[in-house]
Design a protein around this motif. Structure first.
Motif, PDB file in Angstrom:
ATOM      1  N   ILE A  34      35.097  86.129 -24.455  1.00  0.00           N
ATOM      2  CA  ILE A  34      35.620  85.050 -25.292  1.00  0.00           C
ATOM      3  C   ILE A  34      35.077  85.169 -26.712  1.00  0.00           C
ATOM      4  N   LEU A  35      33.798  85.435 -26.854  1.00  0.00           N
ATOM      5  CA  LEU A  35      33.166  85.532 -28.170  1.00  0.00           C
ATOM      6  C   LEU A  35      33.696  86.705 -28.985  1.00  0.00           C
ATOM      7  N   THR A  36      33.836  87.859 -28.337  1.00  0.00           N
ATOM      8  CA  THR A  36      34.188  89.085 -29.069  1.00  0.00           C
ATOM      9  C   THR A  36      35.678  89.254 -29.266  1.00  0.00           C
ATOM     10  N   GLY A  37      36.479  88.579 -28.456  1.00  0.00           N
ATOM     11  CA  GLY A  37      37.915  88.742 -28.540  1.00  0.00           C
ATOM     12  C   GLY A  37      38.449  89.886 -27.702  1.00  0.00           C
ATOM     13  N   TYR A  38      37.572  90.686 -27.121  1.00  0.00           N
ATOM     14  CA  TYR A  38      38.039  91.795 -26.280  1.00  0.00           C
ATOM     15  C   TYR A  38      38.697  91.244 -25.019  1.00  0.00           C
ATOM     16  N   SER A  39      39.834  91.820 -24.667  1.00  0.00           N
ATOM     17  CA  SER A  39      40.617  91.316 -23.547  1.00  0.00           C
ATOM     18  C   SER A  39      39.858  91.441 -22.232  1.00  0.00           C
ATOM     19  N   LEU A  40      40.243  90.592 -21.289  1.00  0.00           N
ATOM     20  CA  LEU A  40      39.589  90.553 -19.988  1.00  0.00           C
ATOM     21  C   LEU A  40      40.296  91.454 -18.984  1.00  0.00           C
ATOM     22  N   ASP A  41      41.071  92.414 -19.485  1.00  0.00           N
ATOM     23  CA  ASP A  41      41.701  93.396 -18.612  1.00  0.00           C
ATOM     24  C   ASP A  41      41.206  94.784 -19.012  1.00  0.00           C
ATOM     25  N   ASP A  42      41.791  95.811 -18.432  1.00  0.00           N
ATOM     26  CA  ASP A  42      41.299  97.173 -18.652  1.00  0.00           C
ATOM     27  C   ASP A  42      41.357  97.610 -20.112  1.00  0.00           C
ATOM     28  N   LEU A  43      42.282  97.051 -20.882  1.00  0.00           N
ATOM     29  CA  LEU A  43      42.439  97.501 -22.257  1.00  0.00           C
ATOM     30  C   LEU A  43      41.249  97.141 -23.141  1.00  0.00           C
ATOM     31  N   GLY A  44      40.557  96.049 -22.838  1.00  0.00           N
ATOM     32  CA  GLY A  44      39.445  95.639 -23.692  1.00  0.00           C
ATOM     33  C   GLY A  44      38.081  95.761 -23.060  1.00  0.00           C
ATOM     34  N   GLU A  45      38.028  96.163 -21.798  1.00  0.00           N
ATOM     35  CA  GLU A  45      36.760  96.125 -21.070  1.00  0.00           C
ATOM     36  C   GLU A  45      35.696  97.035 -21.670  1.00  0.00           C
ATOM     37  N   LEU A  46      36.078  98.250 -22.056  1.00  0.00           N
ATOM     38  CA  LEU A  46      35.080  99.155 -22.623  1.00  0.00           C
ATOM     39  C   LEU A  46      34.471  98.583 -23.896  1.00  0.00           C
ATOM     40  N   GLY A  47      35.267  97.851 -24.662  1.00  0.00           N
ATOM     41  CA  GLY A  47      34.739  97.272 -25.892  1.00  0.00           C
ATOM     42  C   GLY A  47      33.640  96.270 -25.623  1.00  0.00           C
ATOM     43  N   VAL A  48      33.884  95.335 -24.706  1.00  0.00           N
ATOM     44  CA  VAL A  48      32.880  94.298 -24.462  1.00  0.00           C
ATOM     45  C   VAL A  48      31.656  94.866 -23.744  1.00  0.00           C
ATOM     46  N   LEU A  49      31.854  95.838 -22.848  1.00  0.00           N
ATOM     47  CA  LEU A  49      30.696  96.486 -22.225  1.00  0.00           C
ATOM     48  C   LEU A  49      29.788  97.097 -23.291  1.00  0.00           C
ATOM     49  N   SER A  50      30.422  97.688 -24.298  1.00  0.00           N
ATOM     50  CA  SER A  50      29.662  98.434 -25.300  1.00  0.00           C
ATOM     51  C   SER A  50      28.902  97.535 -26.268  1.00  0.00           C
ATOM     52  N   VAL A  51      29.273  96.249 -26.316  1.00  0.00           N
ATOM     53  CA  VAL A  51      28.488  95.311 -27.123  1.00  0.00           C
ATOM     54  C   VAL A  51      27.063  95.235 -26.575  1.00  0.00           C
ATOM     55  N   SER A  52      26.928  95.133 -25.247  1.00  0.00           N
ATOM     56  CA  SER A  52      25.595  95.093 -24.626  1.00  0.00           C
ATOM     57  C   SER A  52      24.884  96.436 -24.750  1.00  0.00           C
ATOM     58  N   VAL A  53      25.647  97.518 -24.751  1.00  0.00           N
ATOM     59  CA  VAL A  53      25.048  98.844 -24.970  1.00  0.00           C
ATOM     60  C   VAL A  53      24.475  98.923 -26.376  1.00  0.00           C
ATOM     61  N   GLY A  54      25.239  98.429 -27.349  1.00  0.00           N
ATOM     62  CA  GLY A  54      24.771  98.457 -28.733  1.00  0.00           C
ATOM     63  C   GLY A  54      23.585  97.552 -28.978  1.00  0.00           C
ATOM     64  N   GLN A  55      23.498  96.455 -28.229  1.00  0.00           N
ATOM     65  CA  GLN A  55      22.410  95.501 -28.449  1.00  0.00           C
ATOM     66  C   GLN A  55      21.114  95.914 -27.760  1.00  0.00           C
ATOM     67  N   PHE A  56      21.190  96.281 -26.481  1.00  0.00           N
ATOM     68  CA  PHE A  56      19.937  96.604 -25.776  1.00  0.00           C
ATOM     69  C   PHE A  56      20.087  97.695 -24.721  1.00  0.00           C
ATOM     70  N   ALA A  57      21.091  98.555 -24.908  1.00  0.00           N
ATOM     71  CA  ALA A  57      21.248  99.751 -24.079  1.00  0.00           C
ATOM     72  C   ALA A  57      21.223  99.443 -22.585  1.00  0.00           C
ATOM     73  N   TYR A  58      21.955  98.399 -22.168  1.00  0.00           N
ATOM     74  CA  TYR A  58      21.971  98.039 -20.758  1.00  0.00           C
ATOM     75  C   TYR A  58      22.474  99.219 -19.925  1.00  0.00           C
ATOM     76  N   PRO A  59      21.663  99.732 -18.981  1.00  0.00           N
ATOM     77  CA  PRO A  59      21.981 100.993 -18.295  1.00  0.00           C
ATOM     78  C   PRO A  59      23.290 100.993 -17.515  1.00  0.00           C
ATOM     79  N   GLY A  60      23.589  99.903 -16.797  1.00  0.00           N
ATOM     80  CA  GLY A  60      24.810  99.871 -16.006  1.00  0.00           C
ATOM     81  C   GLY A  60      26.042 100.061 -16.868  1.00  0.00           C
TER      82      GLY A  60
END
Length: 253
Positions: free
Chosen positions: A131-157
């Motif tokens: 909701i915050l990032t605007g990335y869609s909740l389907d396959d088209l936007g999932e990689l984007g929102v996952l990568s926000v946590s990667v960029g912030q603190f390198a979440y391994p999963g």
């Protein structure tokens, strides 16, 4: 010359563990439990140590780890009564329109390790990040929102899921990316994966830390105010945004 470097890591135990992780990653899009299982299997690893080091370098994140804040469940009925345009109201409207369960994560109050708590918190707040990032909740936007946590603190999963998205597309895609493709065709290409992962990481690094935010205590705050405060520049148009989904536009109208 031989494979002297690969031989150092390619022992049977390591290969079996890697194949188990890959199998879980491959099914993560169909079953969220795969993504959770994958994340939990990475708790006792070097990447998780790095993740925890990053979190502990920030005073607010370190305090969140120490406190292990849980917060109340997200109650959609209660949130739907919040002011229109608030984070809670928007979250509830979108999840209700999609028929999503806000309690999809594994709830526990008996965290044995900091890694257990981080995974709990990451999954509990995951759809809020959509909701915050605007990335869609389907396959088209999932990689984007996952990568926000990667960029912030390198979440391994999520880092592993990003990496596997490159690998899967490398082997399966048989078309070169072009801008005339449909979004469903684009999502199968390496270009798509690189674009979304890079954009999500950039968004995460530009934003203020999301991990220590106690969202549950301020769900009535306007969504736009949250974004401004956290320096989030959301995806508001294009195939990767939930704002372009007609049923969601109607839900928040």
């Amino acid at each position: 010359m031989g494979f002297k470097y690969i031989n150092q890591i390619a022992n049977p135990d390591n290969l079996q563990e890697f194949l188990t992780l890959v199998d879980l990653a491959a099914g993560a899009g169909q079953n969220v439990n795969n993504a959770i299982d994958l994340s939990q299997k990475l708790h006792e690893t070097a990447p998780m140590k790095v993740c925890l080091q990053i979190l502990n370098q920030d005073a607010d994140c370190a305090q969140m780890l120490k406190e292990r804040y849980i917060g109340p469940y997200f109650d959609l009925e209660t949130m739907l009564k919040m002011p229109k345009g608030s984070l809670g109201w928007t979250y509830a409207k979108v999840l209700s329109a999609l028929g999503y369960d806000p309690q999809f994560y594994r709830s526990t109050e008996n965290f044995k390790t900091d890694a257990d708590y981080v995974t709990f918190r990451v999954f509990k707040t995951h759809d809020l990040h959509h909701i915050l990032t605007g990335y869609s909740l389907d396959d088209l936007g999932e990689l984007g929102v996952l990568s926000v946590s990667v960029g912030q603190f390198a979440y391994p999963g999520f880092t592993f899921l990003d990496l596997m998205s490159f690998l899967f597309r490398f082997f399966k895609n048989d078309q070169a990316y072009n801008k005339n493709m449909t979004p469903q065709e684009q999502v199968k290409t390496l270009n798509y994966a690189f674009k979304l992962v890079s954009a999500g990481i950039d968004m995460g690094q530009a934003a203020k830390p999301l991990f220590p935010v106690k969202w549950e205590e301020n769900l009535e705050r306007p969504l736009e105010e949250w974004r401004e405060m956290l320096n989030i520049k959301p995806v508001l148009d294009g195939p990767y945004s939930w704002y372009t989904r007609k049923e969601l536009q109607a839900a928040i109208a």
